[in-house]
Design a protein around this motif. Structure first.
Motif, short mmCIF file in Angstrom:
data_model
loop_
_atom_site.label_atom_id
_atom_site.label_comp_id
_atom_site.label_asym_id
_atom_site.label_seq_id
_atom_site.Cartn_x
_atom_site.Cartn_y
_atom_site.Cartn_z
N CYS A 62 -13.91 22.17 -35.72
CA CYS A 62 -15.25 21.71 -36.13
C CYS A 62 -15.43 21.83 -37.63
O CYS A 62 -15.94 20.91 -38.29
CB CYS A 62 -16.32 22.52 -35.40
SG CYS A 62 -16.43 22.20 -33.62
N CYS A 119 -15.93 18.77 -40.42
CA CYS A 119 -17.04 18.76 -41.39
C CYS A 119 -16.52 18.49 -42.80
O CYS A 119 -17.13 17.73 -43.57
CB CYS A 119 -17.78 20.10 -41.35
SG CYS A 119 -18.76 20.38 -39.86
N PHE A 167 -21.51 19.76 -37.48
CA PHE A 167 -20.67 18.56 -37.46
C PHE A 167 -21.52 17.29 -37.36
O PHE A 167 -21.31 16.33 -38.12
CB PHE A 167 -19.70 18.65 -36.28
CG PHE A 167 -19.00 17.36 -35.96
CD1 PHE A 167 -18.09 16.80 -36.85
CD2 PHE A 167 -19.25 16.71 -34.75
CE1 PHE A 167 -17.45 15.60 -36.55
CE2 PHE A 167 -18.60 15.52 -34.45
CZ PHE A 167 -17.71 14.96 -35.35
#
Length: 525
Positions: A171, A175, A216
Motif C-alpha cells: 500500500c 502511494c 491509497f
C-alpha cells in the motif's frame, strides 16, 4: 573512522562468501552506519559497495543474506539521492520483479523487495516511470488484491503478521507510485483495484485496514477528475460516507475513532475537491452533520480542523441540501467562532470558504421561501418554511446593521476605524455613562449614542459571555427583541480580539469561489 569501517566491512563481505551469518552481521553494521547518513552512503557507493551488495542479493543462495542485502540497499538508497539514481534502472526493477515472482521467495524476502521499490520511486519521477514500464506496478496491484485472506482482514491492535506487513508495504509503495510528484498514468492504472478496496471497506472498519486503504485511495484520486468520477461510479463515495457514519456512531468520538474518522474525511475531500457537484451524494448520509460533530471534538489538531472544514466547504459549495444541513445544525455560528477565535491563517481561510458558501446559499433560500426543494414530508414542511422565514429575517436585520455601520464610518477617519475610539471626557462624565449602561442596558437609544463613540467589528462576539451573537435558524426571534439584541450586538466591544472590519467587504454582493483570501477579507466576510 567511518570510511575505514566501511572499507573493512566491504572486505569482510567479499571474503566471507561461505559464511552467511558473518555476511549478515556485516550487512547489518553497514546499514547502521549509512542509515540517514548521506555522506557515508555516497562514500560506500564510490568504493563499489553499492553494486557489490546488489550482486550479492542476486547471487547468494542463502535467504538470510538476500534479505539483509536488499534491506541494506533500501537504507542506502533512501539516504542518498545519487545512490537512488545509480540503481534506478529498468534492469534493477526486473531483478526485483523476479524476487517477487519466485515460488521459493518467502514473505520476508518479498517485503524487502517491495521496500526497495518504495525507496526507488519515492520523490522520483524516473522511478515512477520504470515501475510502470517494467510491469512492476501491475505486480504490486496483484499483491494488493491477494496478499491478505478474509480472516487476516479482521485485525485488532498492532499486527505483526508477515502477510499483513507485506500488504501494508505494498500500500505504501503504491502511494509513492502515484504521488510526489503526481503521476496521472499510474493513478489511472491503480484505479483498477478500486472495486477491491471498496469491498474491503464495506466488510471491515479496523484501523489497520482502513488507514492504508484510505491513504491509497486519497492519493490515487487526488487532482484526477477521471479517476474521481470512476471511483464515484462504482459506489466508492457512498462506501466512504457509510464508513464515516459507522465510525462516528461506534466510536462515540473516542480518540482512536476520531483519528480514523479524520483520515476518512480527508479521503472524502480528495474525492470531491475537483468536482463539488459530487457532494450531493453525501447529502443522503447527512455527512455535513457528522462532520460538524467531529469538528466539535476538543482534541483535534489545527491541521485536522482545517481538513474537516475544507471538506464541509466542498460539500456545501454547490449542493443546496448540504448547505441547508449546515445551517440546521448550527454550522454558521460554529464557522464564525472559528473565524474570530483562531490565530491560524489556514484555518481562517477554510472557515471563510464555508462562510462564502453560506452567504450565497442564504441569498438563494430567501428567494425560495415557499419552495420546499428538499421534498420533505407534509409533517415537516411547515417547520422548514418557518426556518426559512427566520433566515430571511436574520439577513434583513444584518443588512440594517451594516447600514448603520456605514453611517458611523462616514463620520470618522479611516485611520481611527482600526481600533477603539476613546472619547476624552472627564472621569465624572465617564462614570455617568457607565452608570447609565448599568441602569438600562437594553435602552436602544443609549446604545445608538454609544455606537457613535465606539466602532468595532459587530455581531461577532458578546462581551459578557463570549458567545457568538448569531440567532439560531431553528427558532424565530420576536421583532422587538431582535432589534434590541442586534442593536446591542452592533455596538458591543470585542475585547478579547481587535478585529477591524471593512463595510465595503462586509457588504460585497458576491464572494470569490476560492477560499484563498487574505486575512482582512476573511475577517470581513
Amino acid at each position: 573512522d567511518m570510511k575505514t569501517d566501511l572499507n573493512l566491512l566491504l572486505e569482510c563481505l567479499k571474503y566471507q562468501m561461505d559464511c552467511p551469518l558473518s555476511q549478515k552481521e556485516a550487512l547489518i553494521t553497514i546499514y547502521s552506519i549509512c542509515q540517514q547518513n548521506s555522506e557515508a552512503s555516497e562514500y560506500f557507493r564510490e568504493i563499489g559497495g553499492l553494486m557489490f551488495i546488489n550482486d550479492l542479493a542476486k547471487s547468494s543462495v542463502h535467504c538470510i543474506v538476500k534479505e539483509a542485502a536488499l534491506f541494506t540497499l533500501g537504507i542506502i538508497i533512501e539516504s542518498n539521492v545519487y545512490c537512488q539514481q545509480t540503481l534506478c534502472t529498468s534492469a534493477f526493477f526486473e531483478d526485483l520483479i523476479l524476487f517477487l515472482l519466485k515460488k521459493d521467495s518467502g514473505v520476508n524476502l518479498k517485503r524487502m523487495s517491495v521496500y526497495v521499490i518504495l525507496v526507488l520511486v519515492s520523490n522520483n519521477k524516473n522511478g515512477q516511470t520504470y515501475v510502470r514500464d517494467t510491469g512492476c506496478i501491475s505486480l504490486l496491484l496483484q499483491l494488493f488484491r491477494t496478499t491478505l485472506s478474509t480472516s487476516e482482514k479482521n485485525l485488532s491492535g498492532e499486527n505483526t503478521d508477515p502477510c499483513y506487513q507485506l500488504w501494508s508495504s505494498v500500500c505504501s509503495t503504491l502511494c509513492a507510485c502515484v504521488n510526489n510528484p503526481q503521476n496521472e498514468d499510474n493513478q489511472n492504472i491503480c484505479s483498477s483495484v478500486f472495486p477491491c478496496a471498496r469491498e474491503w471497506l464495506e466488510s471491515c472498519t479496523e484501523p489497520e485496514i482502513v488507514r492504508p486503504i484510505c491513504s491509497f485511495l486519497g492519493l490515487t484520486v487526488a487532482n484526477n477528475s477521471y479517476v474521481q468520477k470512476y471511483f464515484v461510479s462504482i459506489g466508492g463515495l457512498d462506501t466512504l460516507a457509510k464508513v464515516l457514519l459507522k465510525l462516528m456512531h461506534d466510536s462515540c468520538l473516542s480518540h482512536s475513532g476520531m483519528k480514523l474518522a479524520v483520515i476518512v474525511t480527508k479521503t472524502l475531500d480528495a474525492c470531491i475537491a475537483n468536482n463539488s457537484a459530487m457532494g450531493v451524494i453525501l447529502a443522503k448520509y447527512h455527512t455535513v452533520a457528522e462532520l460538524l460533530k467531529l469538528l466539535s471534538n476538543e482534541t483535534l489538531s489545527t491541521g485536522e480542523k482545517v481538513s474537516i472544514i475544507l471538506t464541509i466547504g466542498h460539500c456545501t459549495e454547490v449542493c443546496e441540501e448540504n448547505q441547508c444541513e449546515l445551517l440546521q445544525n448550527n454550522g454558521l455560528p460554529l464557522m464564525i467562532q472559528v473565524l474570530t477565535e483562531s490565530q491560524d491563517e489556514e484555518l481562517i481561510k477554510a472557515a471563510t470558504f464555508v462562510l462564502q458558501n453560506c452567504k450565497q446559499m442564504t441569498e438563494q433560500l430567501s428567494l425560495k421561501l415557499y419552495d420546499n426543494s428538499l421534498k420533505v414530508t407534509n409533517a415537516e414542511e411547515l417547520d422548514v418554511q418557518v426556518r426559512k422565514r427566520c433566515l430571511q429575517d436574520y439577513w434583513k436585520k444584518a443588512k440594517e446593521i451594516l447600514h448603520r455601520i456605514k453611517s458611523i464610518e462616514k463620520e470618522h477617519d479611516e485611520e481611527r476605524v482600526q481600533g477603539e475610539i476613546f472619547v476624552d471626557e472627564s472621569s465624572v462624565a465617564n462614570s455617568e455613562v457607565l452608570k447609565s449602561y448599568e441602569v438600562n442596558p437594553a435602552d436602544p437609544k443609549m446604545y445608538t449614542e454609544r455606537a457613535h463613540k465606539e466602532v468595532s467589528c459587530p455581531w461577532l462576539t458578546s462581551k459578557s459571555n463570549n458567545q457568538v451573537l448569531v440567532p439560531s435558524v431553528t427558532s424565530a426571534p420576536q421583532k422587538d427583541e431582535t432589534v434590541n439584541a442586534m442593536d446591542a450586538a452592533s455596538t458591543s466591544q470585542t475585547e478579547q480580539r481587535n478585529i477591524p472590519c471593512s463595510v465595503t467587504e462586509l457588504q460585497a454582493d458576491s464572494a470569490p469561489q476560492s477560499y484563498s483570501v487574505n486575512g482582512k477579507t476573511a475577517c470581513g466576510k
